[in-house]
Every structure is written in C-alpha cells, then in structure tokens.
Design an enzyme around this catalytic site. Structure first.
Site, PDB file in Angstrom:
ATOM      1  N   ASP A  83       0.863  -1.194   0.000  1.00  0.00           N
ATOM      2  CA  ASP A  83       0.000   0.000   0.000  1.00  0.00           C
ATOM      3  C   ASP A  83       0.900   1.246   0.000  1.00  0.00           C
ATOM      4  O   ASP A  83       1.870   1.321   0.757  1.00  0.00           O
ATOM      5  CB  ASP A  83      -0.871  -0.048   1.270  1.00  0.00           C
ATOM      6  CG  ASP A  83      -2.006   0.958   1.261  1.00  0.00           C
ATOM      7  OD1 ASP A  83      -2.384   1.427   0.171  1.00  0.00           O
ATOM      8  OD2 ASP A  83      -2.530   1.271   2.360  1.00  0.00           O
ATOM      9  N   GLU A 142      -1.622   6.290  -8.650  1.00  0.00           N
ATOM     10  CA  GLU A 142      -2.586   7.264  -8.090  1.00  0.00           C
ATOM     11  C   GLU A 142      -2.482   8.576  -8.836  1.00  0.00           C
ATOM     12  O   GLU A 142      -1.392   9.082  -9.082  1.00  0.00           O
ATOM     13  CB  GLU A 142      -2.309   7.493  -6.599  1.00  0.00           C
ATOM     14  CG  GLU A 142      -3.247   8.565  -6.003  1.00  0.00           C
ATOM     15  CD  GLU A 142      -3.157   8.676  -4.481  1.00  0.00           C
ATOM     16  OE1 GLU A 142      -3.008   7.630  -3.815  1.00  0.00           O
ATOM     17  OE2 GLU A 142      -3.242   9.808  -3.970  1.00  0.00           O
ATOM     18  N   GLY A 190      -8.041   7.740   7.411  1.00  0.00           N
ATOM     19  CA  GLY A 190      -8.229   8.018   8.831  1.00  0.00           C
ATOM     20  C   GLY A 190      -9.683   8.104   9.244  1.00  0.00           C
ATOM     21  O   GLY A 190     -10.595   7.914   8.433  1.00  0.00           O
ATOM     22  N   HIS A 223      -9.633   4.648  -2.166  1.00  0.00           N
ATOM     23  CA  HIS A 223      -8.921   4.683  -0.883  1.00  0.00           C
ATOM     24  C   HIS A 223      -9.806   5.368   0.144  1.00  0.00           C
ATOM     25  O   HIS A 223     -10.838   5.947  -0.192  1.00  0.00           O
ATOM     26  CB  HIS A 223      -7.611   5.467  -1.035  1.00  0.00           C
ATOM     27  CG  HIS A 223      -6.507   4.671  -1.636  1.00  0.00           C
ATOM     28  ND1 HIS A 223      -5.386   4.336  -0.944  1.00  0.00           N
ATOM     29  CD2 HIS A 223      -6.372   4.135  -2.871  1.00  0.00           C
ATOM     30  CE1 HIS A 223      -4.597   3.618  -1.728  1.00  0.00           C
ATOM     31  NE2 HIS A 223      -5.170   3.481  -2.904  1.00  0.00           N
ATOM     32  N   ASP A 268      -9.057   0.283   6.385  1.00  0.00           N
ATOM     33  CA  ASP A 268      -8.134   0.098   7.501  1.00  0.00           C
ATOM     34  C   ASP A 268      -8.759   0.605   8.805  1.00  0.00           C
ATOM     35  O   ASP A 268      -8.881  -0.118   9.792  1.00  0.00           O
ATOM     36  CB  ASP A 268      -6.829   0.860   7.191  1.00  0.00           C
ATOM     37  CG  ASP A 268      -5.747   0.611   8.218  1.00  0.00           C
ATOM     38  OD1 ASP A 268      -5.960  -0.197   9.145  1.00  0.00           O
ATOM     39  OD2 ASP A 268      -4.660   1.217   8.120  1.00  0.00           O
TER      40      ASP A 268
END
Ligand code: 13P
Length: 349
Positions: A83, A142, A190, A223, A268
């Site tokens: 990643d 990306e 996040g 993402h 995540d």
C-alpha cells in the site's frame, strides 16, 4: 493456493461486477481476522501492508505470516499488496519479498507528503510498471491526491483539495500502463473524513463515473473507504476512548462506485476501531486481566465481523471458488506478449 496476481483478482471482479476489499495488516491477529472472514464468506481477498506496517512488523515476519495464511487457506485467492509505495525502491523491495502487487503512489514526492508534478508521477510510476510487469506483478498508481495521513504517508488536508481531473487520469493510464488506478473523489485516510454524513454533493461520484467511461479496462481503486460506523465509535468511547464525532464513506456510495468500475476498496480505519473497542471493553470491565490473549481474541473476532460484513457488502462473498489461479510466470508472459497490457484477462460486464 499460492499468492495470486491482483490483476487476475480484479479482472475476475470486473467480470462478476463486484468489488474486492483490500484490508491493511500489521500483525498476525489482523491477518487471521481477514482469513477467518474470507473463509466464512468464501471471498477472494487483497491483504495490504503500508511502509509503516512493514517497518512495524519487520518485513519477513509479515510476509511469512501471509504465506502461512495462503498455505492454511488453499481455497482462498489472496493477493499481497504494497500500500502507498513512495519510491521505486520501496516497490522493488516488496516485489523481491514476493508481494504480488504494488502501489506506486507517485502523486506525492518520495517524502510521502509533498504533491508531485504530473510528469514526475508518470516517470516513477512507469518505471515501476516496467519492472513489476516483467515479473508478473500488478501495479496500482494514483492520480489526484487523497486527503488525510495514513502511517505518516499523505499530504494531509481534506479529500477535496486535489480531486482527480478525468483528462489527466486518461493520459496517466495511457502513459504508465497501470493495472489499477486510485483516484481522488473526496475521500481521505483516517477516522476524521467528514463532519456530517456525506451525500452526492460531497463525494465526487460524477468524476468517478466520467473516468470509468473513458477507462473501462483500468480497475478503479477507492482509498479512504472506511465507513467509520457510529456503533464502532460508540464502543471505543463507552470504554474510556475520546473519539470526536465523525462520518466515513457510506457503504451505498461505495456500492455506487462498484457499479461504475471500482474494483478495489481500501479499508483500515474500521478494523482499527473494531479492535480498539474490543480491547478497551475487556480492560475496562476486567482490569485485573493481563494475559494479551484475553483481549486479543475478542479484538480479532471484532475485526473479523467487520471484514466479513464488508465482503458481503462489496459483493466478493461467494466468489473464492470461481477461478483457478494463473501463475505469476504466466501473468508475466501476458504482459510481455501484450495480451495483458490493455485488455483485462476476462472481459468486463
Ligand atoms: P481508511 O482510513 O478509510 O480505512 O482508508 C484506508 C486506506 O485507504 C489505505 O490505503
């Protein structure tokens, strides 16, 4: 089953019209949680490690754990992915270890913080594509810049600061030959993505749809796709945590993305929240306990529950047995003779 090419996994997902979750790992319990969820839901899966994770766990420990996961679950296709690689060297070291897929995030300079120029991004990504494809390894690039910071990697700021320009996305895909493309449509890494529930006016789904129309054979990657559900936030806060109120990416928006070319969905934060909540609960309710197994077992179970739910929501559940793995050597041949460079292994739906 040996580790599988991510390209094959995503081509099959395109054929079946579903998405595949890419879940971040740092340790054995997280790998076990993902594998238990994949086994239960019969899902192919992408396991990914950031540079921070590779450092935390030490490369070889982490990679051997993935190999163990593959050996113990022969019926599950697993792709192992780097990643947010920040440089050619990071990607090369992952490939040398045996990762079957790498992300070269050339949207940022090597410091992992400063946005790069389009030309710099094309140059470093193309270098990784040439090296990786020769070895049968998949490459994700990306274009545009995601918001937030993950494991020290990221430009920070809101996900809306550097939305992908569809013309640039097309030029980037043509110039680099990436298999998968991460685009910036307003998400960020996040827990703190949005201060209210995002709707169509916040997430730029129109940009995603425009890019997919023009690049139907390039697998799109979302993402920052944790949904940061309130129930997971509540458990953390109920047992002494201090999370501020926040909103993630609604699953319906991800499903809209999947109907429009999104094949890889990175998650995540939701897993981090689930594990932390479970650990806090045990330590809060039974402060006399000190055996790590007393809290790591419920933490692993809590993560497994979240991953299994996402696997069903993304549509990958039930597809583990659809195909036999193509060897990495065979994939490398496909890149060499051109059959893989512009066409997916199987036609998109
Ligand atoms: P979340 O922080 O939303 O889980 O995103 C993870 C990610 O995109 C990893 O690359």
């Amino acid at each position: 089953m040996p580790l599988v090419s991510m390209r094959q996994l995503l081509d099959e997902a395109a054929k079946g019209g579903y998405g595949v979750g890419a879940f971040n790992v740092n340790d054995m319990e997280q790998i076990q949680a993902i594998m238990a969820a994949a086994k239960e839901t019969k899902s192919p899966v992408i396991v990914q490690a950031s540079r921070g994770a590779r450092q935390f766990a030490e490369d070889l420990y982490l990679f051997k754990l993935i190999q163990a996961a593959a050996e113990l679950n022969p019926e599950i296709p697993i792709a192992m992915h780097q990643d947010h690689g920040n440089s050619f060297e990071t990607c090369k070291s992952a490939i040398e270890l045996g990762y079957t897929s790498v992300m070269m995030d050339g949207s940022l300079k090597e410091d992992g913080k400063t946005p790069s120029t389009f030309e710099e991004n094309v140059a470093v990504t193309k270098r990784v594509v040439d090296y990786a494809h020769e070895r049968g390894v998949t490459v994700e690039g990306e274009i545009g810049v995601l918001g937030g910071v993950e494991d020290g990697h990221g430009a920070g700021g809101s996900g809306l600061d550097h939305i992908t320009d569809p013309d640039q996305a097309v030029e980037f895909a043509e110039k680099t030959g990436v298999d998968a493309l991460a685009i910036a449509i307003g998400t960020s890494h996040g827990a703190y993505k949005f201060t209210k529930k995002p709707d169509g006016s916040v997430l730029k789904m129109d940009v995603l749809i425009a890019i997919h129309k023009r690049l139907p054979n390039t697998h799109l990657v979302m993402h920052g796709s944790s949904s940061v559900p309130k129930d997971l936030q509540d458990v953390v806060n109920q047992y002494g945590g201090k999370l501020k109120e926040t909103w993630g990416v609604p699953v319906e928006e991800i499903q809209l993305g999947i109907r429009n070319g999104v094949r890889k969905i990175n998650v995540d934060t939701d897993n981090r929240l689930a594990m932390t909540g479970a650990i806090r609960k045990v330590l809060w309710e039974t402060p006399e306990k000190f055996d790590p197994r007393d809290y790591m077992k419920p933490a692993r179970e809590a993560m497994k529950k979240v991953v299994a739910l996402r696997m069903v929501q993304f549509g990958q559940a039930g597809h583990a047995g659809d195909y036999a793995p193509i060897s990495i050597e065979q994939i490398a041949k496909g890149y060499k003779d051109g059959t893989l460079s512009t066409q997916p292994l199987v036609a998109a739906k």
